[in-house]
Design an enzyme around this catalytic site. Structure first.
Site, PDB file in Angstrom:
ATOM      1  N   TRP A 255      45.084 -21.526   8.101  1.00  0.00           N
ATOM      2  CA  TRP A 255      45.580 -21.867   9.444  1.00  0.00           C
ATOM      3  C   TRP A 255      44.869 -21.033  10.499  1.00  0.00           C
ATOM      4  O   TRP A 255      44.600 -21.498  11.603  1.00  0.00           O
ATOM      5  CB  TRP A 255      47.087 -21.628   9.510  1.00  0.00           C
ATOM      6  N   HIS A 256      44.553 -19.777  10.158  1.00  0.00           N
ATOM      7  CA  HIS A 256      43.925 -18.881  11.129  1.00  0.00           C
ATOM      8  C   HIS A 256      42.483 -19.252  11.429  1.00  0.00           C
ATOM      9  O   HIS A 256      41.965 -18.876  12.492  1.00  0.00           O
ATOM     10  CB  HIS A 256      43.986 -17.432  10.634  1.00  0.00           C
ATOM     11  N   GLY A 257      41.826 -19.937  10.554  1.00  0.00           N
ATOM     12  CA  GLY A 257      40.453 -20.314  10.856  1.00  0.00           C
ATOM     13  C   GLY A 257      39.736 -20.922   9.671  1.00  0.00           C
ATOM     14  O   GLY A 257      40.123 -20.740   8.512  1.00  0.00           O
TER      15      GLY A 257
END
Length: 472
Positions: A321-323
């Site tokens: 989700w963060h990248g």
């Protein structure tokens, strides 16, 4: 538009004045907030508004169909697929295309998928998850589908938390959009204090740390052990000051409009276990994964194996989700391993409601060290860079290549100041809320504290940096 820009400092009071001239006129207040939110978001690129409109309208109409139609699951799944599909194309397409091409090339195949470099819309991960929570909660019967499209679009696009959270739930924020709001002087003052504290964490702590961290990472191959350790610790405070500072500004700004957002951080670096850390850090995301993924998968109810499996699924997806980078996936896996080990050795972590004291110093420092190590992988541009940084640290430590850190002395002072203030005021969500504190006994002492913090924002601020979580 960024919170730390001159344009925002002009934008906020204008919206505030227009908004409260419409007191007791709920529809007009929501229209004012919606227009302001679209101006705020479109300030980066007006084309981003197309995506947020698609997300908002698809979720709005899916809620109506989910509530009334016979085939409720079909409309829920369709909306989830549409919104996750948009997120996948704009955030993950290049990552998966590159890796699929690389994987097939290892077996002698050449797919040659086009690797377009698409501009990542700011905050797309945040408002996508916010819209999904609405559809799922309507399907579960936790709230009725709204028929007020303006209120709903305002819920999705509410500008204080639009681009970096907190990720609000429809059960909390949407009813506030549907209820009359009246100006509360005490709430507004508390909001201003929260905004001031957020600016301090961002401009003074995070931006000063960022300058030193960037210099250390650029020269890490030649740095000594103390400099490398300094870089790790300073990034730990950079990301905390940056992200929690944004959340403080968002929560404080929302209070100016009579709206309460959920807390996103509760002094995470005072945690006594890794489990407690994840109950205190990015609370809105971790509770989202808990309620919409971990518990539906069975949570911890189906035995040890399934519990560990669910932990790994949640944290690997949280990392992704963060990248779109393997560093985030590995970082998520690292935290999953730590949490699984903690659950295996101890049934549960420390109680987050229990006051942290001096007696907890050892577990707090141990947990902090584990978190610092994980942030190295998070900060790195690639796994090879993370490995190189840690290898250099190991070599310099074993060879006793110590010495004073080359960079970051000023940033260290501000980090220590932050720790001392938060420790003294650890029972308060905002340390500048001085009621009950000896500094808050007199008006002049309170204003002296506010003045000192305000002056630090101007004379102690670092070089301006973009909020880290804008890239997510």
């Amino acid at each position: 538009m960024s919170f730390v820009s001159v344009s925002f400092l002009l934008f906020l009071p204008i919206v505030f004045l227009f908004y409260w001239t419409m007191q007791r006129q709920l529809k007009l207040q929501n229209i004012c907030l919606l227009i302001a939110s679209y101006v705020f978001y479109g300030w980066w690129d007006w084309r981003f508004l197309i995506l947020i409109l698609i997300t908002s309208l698809s979720s709005f109409f899916s809620g109506l169909y989910i509530e009334k139609a016979r085939n409720r699951r079909f409309y829920l799944i369709s909306n989830i697929c549409l919104n996750l599909g948009i997120l996948a194309v704009f955030k993950y397409y290049g990552f998966f295309a590159d890796n699929l091409n690389l994987l097939l090339s290892q077996f002698g195949f050449s797919l040659d998928m086009p690797t377009w470099r698409i501009i990542l819309p700011v905050g797309i991960s945040f408002y996508t998850f916010q819209s999904l929570s609405y559809s799922i909660d309507v399907y579960r019967g936790k709230l009725p589908a709204t028929r007020d499209v303006v209120a709903f679009c305002t819920y999705i696009a509410f500008f204080p938390q639009l681009v970096a959270g907190p990720i609000e739930r429809a059960t909390n924020l949407l009813p506030q959009m549907l209820s009359t709001r009246r100006f509360d002087y005490a709430e507004a003052v508390d909001g201003l204090r929260r905004i001031l504290w957020g600016f301090f964490k961002k401009l003074v702590v995070a931006d000063n740390c960022a300058l030193a961290v960037n210099q250390i990472w650029d020269d890490y191959t030649d740095a000594n052990a103390m400099t490398l350790l300094c870089g790790m610790v300073l990034f730990t405070f950079q990301i905390y000051g940056d992200f929690s500072g944004y959340s403080d500004i968002a929560i404080g700004t929302a209070k100016l409009f009579g709206i309460r957002l959920m807390e996103n951080f509760r002094l995470p670096y005072f945690s006594r276990s890794i489990g407690e850390f994840w109950r205190r850090w990015h609370i809105s995301l971790m509770t989202w994964f808990r309620d919409y993924l971990y518990i539906p998968l069975g949570g911890s109810r189906l035995g040890t194996y399934h519990t560990f499996r669910n932990i790994f699924i949640v944290f690997l997806l949280s990392g992704l989700w963060h990248g779109a980078n393997w560093t985030f996936v590995v970082w998520g896996g690292y935290n999953a391993v730590l949490l699984a080990m903690a659950r295996w050795l101890w049934k549960s972590g420390a109680n987050t409601d229990e006051r942290v004291g001096v007696r907890d110093l050892v577990p707090v420092c141990f947990t902090f060290a584990l978190v610092v190590l994980g942030w190295v992988v998070f900060r790195a541009e690639s796994l090879s860079e993370a490995s190189g940084y840690l290898q250099r640290l190991t070599i310099t430590l074993t060879s006793m290549n110590l010495g004073m850190p080359v960079y970051g002395k000023v940033a260290i002072i501000y980090c220590l100041l932050l720790v001392v203030i938060e420790w003294i005021q650890r029972d308060r969500l905002c340390p500048l809320h001085l009621d009950g504190c000896w500094l808050g006994r007199y008006r002049w002492t309170r204003w002296l504290v506010y003045y000192i913090v305000f002056m630090l924002m101007f004379f102690g601020r670092g070089e301006e940096q973009t909020f880290i979580y804008f890239q997510f």
